[in-house]
Design a protein around this motif. Structure first.
Motif, PDB file in Angstrom:
ATOM      1  N   TYR A  42       0.818  -1.208   0.000  1.00  0.00           N
ATOM      2  CA  TYR A  42       0.000   0.000   0.000  1.00  0.00           C
ATOM      3  C   TYR A  42       0.853   1.259   0.000  1.00  0.00           C
ATOM      4  O   TYR A  42       0.504   2.264  -0.640  1.00  0.00           O
ATOM      5  N   SER A  43       1.964   1.227   0.713  1.00  0.00           N
ATOM      6  CA  SER A  43       2.843   2.400   0.767  1.00  0.00           C
ATOM      7  C   SER A  43       3.425   2.691  -0.612  1.00  0.00           C
ATOM      8  O   SER A  43       3.475   3.850  -1.051  1.00  0.00           O
ATOM      9  N   LEU A  44       3.870   1.645  -1.303  1.00  0.00           N
ATOM     10  CA  LEU A  44       4.429   1.824  -2.650  1.00  0.00           C
ATOM     11  C   LEU A  44       3.370   2.333  -3.619  1.00  0.00           C
ATOM     12  O   LEU A  44       3.627   3.234  -4.431  1.00  0.00           O
ATOM     13  N   ILE A  45       2.165   1.751  -3.549  1.00  0.00           N
ATOM     14  CA  ILE A  45       1.082   2.192  -4.431  1.00  0.00           C
ATOM     15  C   ILE A  45       0.730   3.644  -4.148  1.00  0.00           C
ATOM     16  O   ILE A  45       0.489   4.436  -5.070  1.00  0.00           O
ATOM     17  N   CYS A  46       0.711   4.024  -2.879  1.00  0.00           N
ATOM     18  CA  CYS A  46       0.390   5.402  -2.505  1.00  0.00           C
ATOM     19  C   CYS A  46       1.426   6.370  -3.065  1.00  0.00           C
ATOM     20  O   CYS A  46       1.076   7.400  -3.655  1.00  0.00           O
ATOM     21  N   VAL A  47       2.708   6.050  -2.919  1.00  0.00           N
ATOM     22  CA  VAL A  47       3.774   6.948  -3.371  1.00  0.00           C
ATOM     23  C   VAL A  47       3.742   7.105  -4.888  1.00  0.00           C
ATOM     24  O   VAL A  47       3.694   8.228  -5.421  1.00  0.00           O
ATOM     25  N   PHE A  48       3.750   5.984  -5.609  1.00  0.00           N
ATOM     26  CA  PHE A  48       3.818   6.057  -7.065  1.00  0.00           C
ATOM     27  C   PHE A  48       2.492   6.520  -7.674  1.00  0.00           C
ATOM     28  O   PHE A  48       2.480   7.246  -8.676  1.00  0.00           O
ATOM     29  N   GLY A  49       1.370   6.121  -7.064  1.00  0.00           N
ATOM     30  CA  GLY A  49       0.078   6.593  -7.548  1.00  0.00           C
ATOM     31  C   GLY A  49      -0.086   8.085  -7.344  1.00  0.00           C
ATOM     32  O   GLY A  49      -0.596   8.793  -8.216  1.00  0.00           O
TER      33      GLY A  49
END
Length: 362
Positions: A42-49
């Motif tokens: 979720y953290s990666l998706i949040c940052v890149f999204g």
């Protein structure tokens, strides 16, 4: 909207299992996996999204005026994706701590924002596919039709947001903070209604319909017809355009089909006796992994629908140059000064060019 907690026994209605020790079925292994995998994902998706969709919004705000319907849809989809990924840190913390640490009001708000913007993004994908079909397949009729449609673009997008809010209204109603087996959760609770199973199936059905079936019904036929039209066209860029279309459809299917299959199995098993503890564990793992895969789509939307085009890539490079030049003095004759002097001219040129923008042949 469907976390691993959905597979934990709650007091909303019984969860009958086949095993004699059904009530002792422990999903601790699933929880341990969830505590590590979901927060990181979720953290990666949040940052890149957040990064990709913010660049799309900045591009429209400062560099490229939204002149076509697809531009308007892309802008709204980027906003929806930004609002969606901003809720993910709350769920990352929840999975990491195995409890809902926030208030009941925050629970309802985050679940509501989560649902509205996810559904809105899916419906906008359907709108984009239909607009691309009209622009490419119905090219001879598209100019007059799209000019009339563009005049009502704000109304169409407002309608999409309102529909998303309506179909997500149950999320605001039923989700709440409550305690299950000594831990606080933020999940739907149907004790206030007479037929909890019916409501659960209804909510799940709406999620499947508007979060998967509606965009699928629009995307696959529209893009197949677009691809057929491009194959028949004498255009040097048609092969690249067809590859982009194939990528759009395959990415959508790869991201959305697995999770929606899990939701279908969940709906089929809901309230049914004869389930095993092992089966519930498998469903818990599958739900975590496929949900992360479904959310990954909001990171790929800017790449597939915006920055794959030459114009958007050029605007992206301008953003990078502007960010660099902010830190540098714009002395006369410097590259930064020349770039600023050319910015307005380039924007005026792009705005007076063919505004069938954001198509697959850019």
């Amino acid at each position: 909207m469907n976390s691993t907690d959905s597979y934990y026994p709650t007091d909303d209605y019984p969860e009958p299992l086949e095993d004699p020790g059904a009530l002792l079925c422990s999903l601790q292994e699933v929880r341990q996996f969830s505590r590590v995998f979901v927060p990181v994902a979720y953290s990666l998706i949040c940052v890149f999204g957040l990064l990709g969709n913010t660049l799309v919004v900045l591009t429209f705000a400062f560099y490229k005026k939204a002149k076509s319907m697809t531009d308007v849809y892309l802008l709204n989809m980027a906003i929806a994706d930004i609002l969606f990924v901003l809720t993910l840190p709350f769920w990352a913390v929840t999975h990491a701590t195995d409890t809902w640490m926030f208030s009941n009001a925050v629970c309802k708000l985050m679940k509501g924002i989560y649902a509205v913007n996810f559904n809105c993004g899916m419906l906008l994908l359907a709108c984009i596919s239909l607009d691309r079909y009209i622009a490419i397949v119905q090219a001879t009729k598209s100019f007059q039709l799209r000019s009339r449609t563009l005049a009502h673009s704000k109304i169409i997008c407002l309608a999409v947001w309102v529909v998303s809010l309506i179909i997500s209204s149950s999320t605001f109603t039923f989700n709440q903070k409550y305690s299950v087996q000594g831990r606080d959760v933020c999940e739907p609770r149907y004790q206030s209604v007479s037929e909890p199973l019916t409501w659960k199936l209804l909510v799940l059905g709406l999620q499947l319909m508007f979060g998967f079936l509606v965009p699928l019904v629009f995307m696959v036929p529209c893009y197949l017809l677009i691809a057929r039209t491009l194959v028949q066209a004498q255009n040097s860029k048609r092969h690249r355009a067809i590859r982009v279309i194939i990528a759009v459809v395959l990415v959508f299917l790869a991201c959305q089909v697995p999770h929606n299959m899990v939701l279908l199995v969940t709906a089929a098993q809901m309230g049914r006796a004869g389930r095993t503890c092992h089966g519930q564990k498998v469903m818990g793992y599958a739900n975590n992994v496929t949900e992360v895969l479904a959310f990954l789509h909001c990171c790929l939307n800017p790449v597939l629908y915006a920055f794959v085009g030459q114009k958007f890539r050029n605007y992206f490079l301008k953003i990078m140059k502007d960010m660099w030049c902010v830190r540098r003095p714009k002395a006369a004759g410097s590259s930064c000064a020349r770039m600023y002097s050319e910015t307005f001219a380039s924007r005026q040129t792009s705005e007076t060019a063919d505004d069938n923008g954001s198509s697959f042949t850019m």
